[in-house]
Design a protein around this motif. Structure first.
Motif, PDB file in Angstrom:
ATOM      1  N   UNK A 184      -0.621 -15.447   3.970  1.00 22.72           N
ATOM      2  CA  UNK A 184      -0.296 -16.392   5.045  1.00 22.72           C
ATOM      3  C   UNK A 184       1.147 -16.284   5.555  1.00 22.72           C
ATOM      4  N   UNK A 185       2.153 -16.113   4.698  1.00 24.05           N
ATOM      5  CA  UNK A 185       3.532 -16.029   5.206  1.00 24.05           C
ATOM      6  C   UNK A 185       3.798 -14.855   6.165  1.00 24.05           C
ATOM      7  N   UNK A 234       6.124 -13.802  10.365  1.00 26.89           N
ATOM      8  CA  UNK A 234       6.880 -12.601  10.721  1.00 26.89           C
ATOM      9  C   UNK A 234       6.245 -11.863  11.899  1.00 26.89           C
ATOM     10  N   UNK A 235       5.256 -12.485  12.533  1.00 25.97           N
ATOM     11  CA  UNK A 235       4.576 -11.839  13.644  1.00 25.97           C
ATOM     12  C   UNK A 235       3.558 -10.804  13.188  1.00 25.97           C
ATOM     13  N   UNK A 236       3.105 -10.919  11.945  1.00 27.87           N
ATOM     14  CA  UNK A 236       2.158  -9.964  11.380  1.00 27.87           C
ATOM     15  C   UNK A 236       0.817 -10.665  11.102  1.00 27.87           C
ATOM     16  N   UNK A 278       1.076 -13.026  -5.260  1.00 34.25           N
ATOM     17  CA  UNK A 278       1.470 -14.247  -5.957  1.00 34.25           C
ATOM     18  C   UNK A 278       1.177 -15.436  -5.044  1.00 34.25           C
ATOM     19  N   UNK A 279       0.521 -16.434  -5.584  1.00 33.26           N
ATOM     20  CA  UNK A 279       0.279 -17.656  -4.817  1.00 33.26           C
ATOM     21  C   UNK A 279       1.630 -18.223  -4.377  1.00 33.26           C
ATOM     22  N   UNK A 280       1.772 -18.650  -3.130  1.00 40.75           N
ATOM     23  CA  UNK A 280       3.066 -19.143  -2.644  1.00 40.75           C
ATOM     24  C   UNK A 280       3.687 -20.239  -3.505  1.00 40.75           C
ATOM     25  N   UNK A 303      10.319  -3.935   6.313  1.00 37.45           N
ATOM     26  CA  UNK A 303      11.078  -5.023   6.930  1.00 37.45           C
ATOM     27  C   UNK A 303      10.588  -6.409   6.538  1.00 37.45           C
ATOM     28  N   UNK A 304       9.805  -6.492   5.486  1.00 41.07           N
ATOM     29  CA  UNK A 304       9.339  -7.778   4.971  1.00 41.07           C
ATOM     30  C   UNK A 304      10.187  -8.092   3.743  1.00 41.07           C
ATOM     31  N   UNK A 305      10.929  -9.187   3.758  1.00 41.90           N
ATOM     32  CA  UNK A 305      11.880  -9.466   2.666  1.00 41.90           C
ATOM     33  C   UNK A 305      11.271  -9.412   1.266  1.00 41.90           C
ATOM     34  N   UNK A 306      10.018  -9.843   1.114  1.00 42.64           N
ATOM     35  CA  UNK A 306       9.401  -9.843  -0.212  1.00 42.64           C
ATOM     36  C   UNK A 306       8.620  -8.562  -0.470  1.00 42.64           C
TER      37      UNK A 306
END
Length: 177
Positions: free
Chosen positions: A23-24, A28-30, A83-85, A119-122
């Motif tokens: 979901x996150x 990020x527009x993804x 990982x669950x948020x 480019x995804x921080x995680x």
């Protein structure tokens, strides 16, 4: 957080974790990544049956994260770690990766590999903090090239991606902020 093999009745929970963890990406527009369906139960069952599916569990023994992997060209390739948020940012993903690195070492495999978004921080930045390094094109093994070609077919190259490796014998470091 304890880590153990996933059980057959937990496979639907892995799909729920995958959806929640995706979901996150929407922020990020993804959206295509956020909306992507998790691995099918038969795919997850194959990893489980081969002893390549592990969960991190909470105090009630309920899965909060999972990792599935398979050997690719002499290394253990992390196909998915999610990982669950509500369990994120607690070292759960790092613990699963460390567990996988230990299994790779026990099997005589040359470290861990994975593919990820740059480019995804995680994603790639996080893995770099753990000690993974980006593989140059010339370093890609035939199996990694095949994985990357499949990702391109799926349209994942709309966003920059790389292959990364945690060297043989290394364990993921504690990430620095």
């Amino acid at each position: 957080m304890p880590i153990r093999p996933v059980t057959a009745d937990e496979l639907p929970l892995l799909q729920d974790i995958e959806r929640a963890a995706g979901a996150p990406f929407r922020d990020l527009g993804m959206a295509a990544v956020a909306d992507d369906e998790p691995p099918a139960p038969d795919v997850l069952e194959r990893y489980r049956r081969e002893g390549r599916a592990w969960v991190a569990v909470d105090d009630a023994d309920a899965p909060v994260a999972y990792l599935v992997c398979e050997p690719v060209d002499g290394a253990l390739h992390v196909e998915q770690v999610s990982v669950r948020p509500d369990a994120a940012r607690r070292g759960v993903g790092r613990a699963l990766l460390a567990y996988a690195a230990d299994r790779a070492r026990e099997e005589g495999l040359a470290g861990l590999t994975l593919t990820t978004f740059t480019q995804v921080p995680w994603n790639a930045p996080y893995y770099a903090r753990l000690g993974f390094r980006v593989l140059e094109e010339a370093e890609l093994t035939p199996g990694l090239r095949k994985i990357r070609a499949h990702e391109r077919e799926l349209g994942l190259d709309r966003w920059p991606r790389v292959c990364m490796r945690l060297p043989d014998g290394a364990r993921p470091a504690s990430p620095r902020p």
